[in-house]
Design an enzyme around this catalytic site. Structure first.
Site, PDB file in Angstrom:
ATOM      1  CD  GLU A  96     -11.873  -2.210 -30.163  1.00 37.36           C
ATOM      2  OE1 GLU A  96     -11.051  -2.548 -29.283  1.00 37.36           O
ATOM      3  OE2 GLU A  96     -12.820  -1.430 -29.941  1.00 37.36           O
ATOM      4  CB  ILE A 152      -8.054   0.927   9.116  1.00 38.30           C
ATOM      5  CG1 ILE A 152      -7.363   1.621   7.942  1.00 38.30           C
ATOM      6  CG2 ILE A 152      -7.197   1.051  10.339  1.00 38.30           C
ATOM      7  CD1 ILE A 152      -7.032   3.063   8.217  1.00 38.30           C
ATOM      8  CB  THR A 160      11.014  -6.498  14.543  1.00 35.42           C
ATOM      9  OG1 THR A 160      12.040  -7.204  15.261  1.00 35.42           O
ATOM     10  CG2 THR A 160       9.884  -6.150  15.490  1.00 35.42           C
ATOM     11  CE  LYS A 161      16.163 -11.103  13.545  1.00 31.46           C
ATOM     12  NZ  LYS A 161      17.266 -10.524  14.354  1.00 31.46           N
ATOM     13  CB  CYS A 196     -15.011   4.180 -22.814  1.00 29.64           C
ATOM     14  SG  CYS A 196     -13.763   4.382 -24.113  1.00 29.64           S
ATOM     15  CD  GLU A 220     -13.892   5.487 -15.473  1.00 28.48           C
ATOM     16  OE1 GLU A 220     -13.315   4.651 -16.198  1.00 28.48           O
ATOM     17  OE2 GLU A 220     -14.894   6.129 -15.851  1.00 28.48           O
ATOM     18  CG  HIS A 245     -12.654   6.380 -19.307  1.00 29.79           C
ATOM     19  ND1 HIS A 245     -12.847   5.066 -18.968  1.00 29.79           N
ATOM     20  CD2 HIS A 245     -12.248   6.381 -20.609  1.00 29.79           C
ATOM     21  CE1 HIS A 245     -12.561   4.289 -19.999  1.00 29.79           C
ATOM     22  NE2 HIS A 245     -12.199   5.060 -21.008  1.00 29.79           N
ATOM     23  N   GLY A 257       0.801  -1.222   0.000  1.00 28.20           N
ATOM     24  CA  GLY A 257       0.000   0.000   0.000  1.00 28.20           C
ATOM     25  C   GLY A 257       0.827   1.263   0.000  1.00 28.20           C
TER      26      GLY A 257
END
EC number: 6.3.4.2
Length: 543
Positions: free
Chosen positions: A403, A241, A188-189, A379, A515, A513, A17
């Protein structure tokens, strides 16, 4: 040149992330009235993601200036107010391409071209250009420390601390701190080894962000600080979270932005994160759930529709609705019954390329039109709606796109250069580039149309990524049969940008588009209206 630079690297494993963390940190710093921008350095050899399969790379995010970029730039724009451009995404392929072009043009005066200094100098030049005019530039380095592909980028950011000055540079390392269930221990290694790898390159991290499925306790953070040579207060925990939009609030409460501002000696107001608190309030206080079907062919890979899924969620926040997204493989509709469509409250056919799964998308568009289920074609999805309408309403059963079928009988969708391939004399008046239309384009809305009512304006700007257009030679038949064009392009060719079916409660297709212009603070008007229509359909269906 930016005033300050923050470089974010990742360790142990990928997909921790980094993009969302970088965007969240950018949002916090922007909330402190700082002018912030972000940049993604991708180690792959492709010049850009434009030709990469969504299965391998996820969606291609298109910027306002028409650059095809990494999907992380979508996260950046959804978290920040500032817009990204072609300068905010850089690949190894782009760097090598530019350096080799310069070499062929004699720019280096016959010098032997090497990774150091020529490649690294080009990387540094691009980083400095991206930060011009900003207070802070956050740069995310793709991949993980130790990858061969990332080494030129890491070497470049190491050099920048020497050339610009360590006081203006800050290194953040995002790393995995796993929890082992058999022994019930946080380990933690892996983080220690990751930092050791970074040190071997010559970079000492200033801040560590520890990704885990739970909050990393103080004892483990102290241990990490001791072994990794960073102050204990510079070790932050980032647990899993319930919403990515909570991350700015979560990191701010731990004091990450305070630490950074103190490190840079920046005097600025405290972060005003009220907008993110509003977003989380909207998420908590919902009145129901709507089921939205996305009919695509990359449904096993949600990242292929990352911006679309986010835009639906944003519209859900505005309508106080939970969005239950069903990713439906369009090919499955071709070989089985359409029962999977019956429980949906709305249908979206998104963008895409290639013939595979097209007939299934046409089946979905037909089902939506006939059953009065809200339909949003984006689209390719708009083109699908045109093909379906031409076949099943107008009666042009061999209607298709060039196409998919090059010499189809009724090319209702085609490149502009193909519109008149049977009438060469007319074709000469339509000479235009057949390259892909990319980036922001003006669209003129038809007064009184649903699109006009939704936007509440007559001219809009939206982002495009396509090569094929609705064939204007068929528009007379299409509009006489009941489908209307409610949005036109600004150029002399008057290309179709939005279509509607007035006999339907909510049936819209957009060549662009929308979005890409949605964020959790504002959402996009088309998506807000679409989700509202889905809720209305659900209420009528259940009445």
């Amino acid at each position: 040149m930016a005033k300050y630079y923050i470089f974010i690297t990742g360790g142990v494993v990928s997909s921790l992330g980094k993009g969302i963390t970088t965007a969240s940190l950018g949002a916090i710093l922007e909330a402190r009235n700082l002018k912030v921008t972000l940049m993604k350095l991708d180690p792959y050899i492709n010049v850009d993601p434009g030709t990469m399969s969504p299965i391998q790379h996820g969606e291609v995010f298109v910027t306002e200036d028409g650059a095809e970029t990494d999907l992380d730039l979508g996260h950046y724009e959804r978290f920040l107010n500032s817009k990204m451009s072609r300068y905010n995404n850089l690949t190894t392929g782009k760097i090598y391409s530019d350096v080799l072009r310069n070499e062929r043009n004699g720019f280096y005066l016959g010098a032997t071209i090497q990774v150091i200094p020529h490649i690294t100098n080009e990387i540094k030049k691009c980083i400095i250009r991206a930060g011009k005019g900003f207070d802070i530039l956050l740069v995310e380095i793709g991949g993980t420390v130790g990858d061969i592909e990332s080494l030129p980028f890491l070497e470049s950011i190491r050099q920048m601390a020497i050339e610009i000055g360590k006081r203006k540079i800050l290194y953040i390392h995002l790393t995995l701190v796993p929890y082992l269930y058999p022994s019930k221990e946080i380990k933690t290694k892996p983080t220690q080894h990751s930092v050791k790898e970074l040190l071997s390159i010559g970079i000492q991290p200033d801040i560590l962000i520890c990704r885990s499925d739970r909050l990393v306790p103080k004892y483990e953070r102290s241990k990490i600080a001791l072994f990794c040579n960073v102050p204990e207060k510079a070790v932050f925990s980032l647990e899993d979270i319930d919403s990515i939009y909570r991350i700015p609030i979560f990191l701010n409460k731990q004091g990450l932005d305070n630490y950074i501002c103190h490190r840079f000696c920046i005097k600025c107001p405290k972060a005003d994160l009220s907008m993110w608190e509003t977003v989380m309030h909207q998420k908590k206080n919902t009145i129901g759930t709507v089921i939205i079907g996305i009919i695509g062919k990359y449904t096993e890979f949600p990242d292929a529709y990352r911006s679309l899924i986010a835009a639906l969620e944003h519209a859900g926040l505005k309508n106080r609705l939970i969005i239950d997204i069903k990713l439906i493989n369009s090919q499955s509709l071709e070989f089985s019954d359409i029962s999977t469509l019956k429980n949906l409250d709305a249908i979206i056919v998104p963008g895409g390329f290639g013939y595979r799964g097209i007939e299934g998308k046409i089946i979905a568009a037909k089902f939506s039109r006939e059953k009065n289920i809200p339909y949003f074609g984006i689209c390719l999805g708009m083109q699908i709606a045109i093909i379906e309408f031409a076949r099943n309403v107008i009666g042009l059963m061999e209607a298709n796109s060039t196409e998919f079928i090059k010499n189809c009988k009724y090319p209702v969708i085609a490149k502009i250069s193909e519109w008149n391939y049977r009438k060469k004399s007319i074709f000469n008046t339509y000479k235009i580039s057949t390259k892909m239309r990319l980036g922001n384009q003006k669209c003129y809305l038809k007064l009184g149309s649903l699109a006009y009512q939704i936007y509440n304006k007559s001219i809009i700007l939206e982002r495009h990524r396509h090569r094929y257009e609705v064939n204007n030679l068929f528009l007379n038949k299409i509009e006489k049969s009941g489908l209307i064009v409610s949005g036109w392009s600004h150029n002399k060719y008057k290309l179709v940008e939005i279509i509607e079916y007035p006999k339907h409660p909510w049936f819209i297709g957009s060549q662009f588009h929308p979005e890409f212009n949605s964020n959790p603070r504002d959402s996009h008007p088309l998506f807000i209206s679409f989700i509202k229509a889905a809720h209305n359909y659900q209420n009528k269906k259940n009445f």
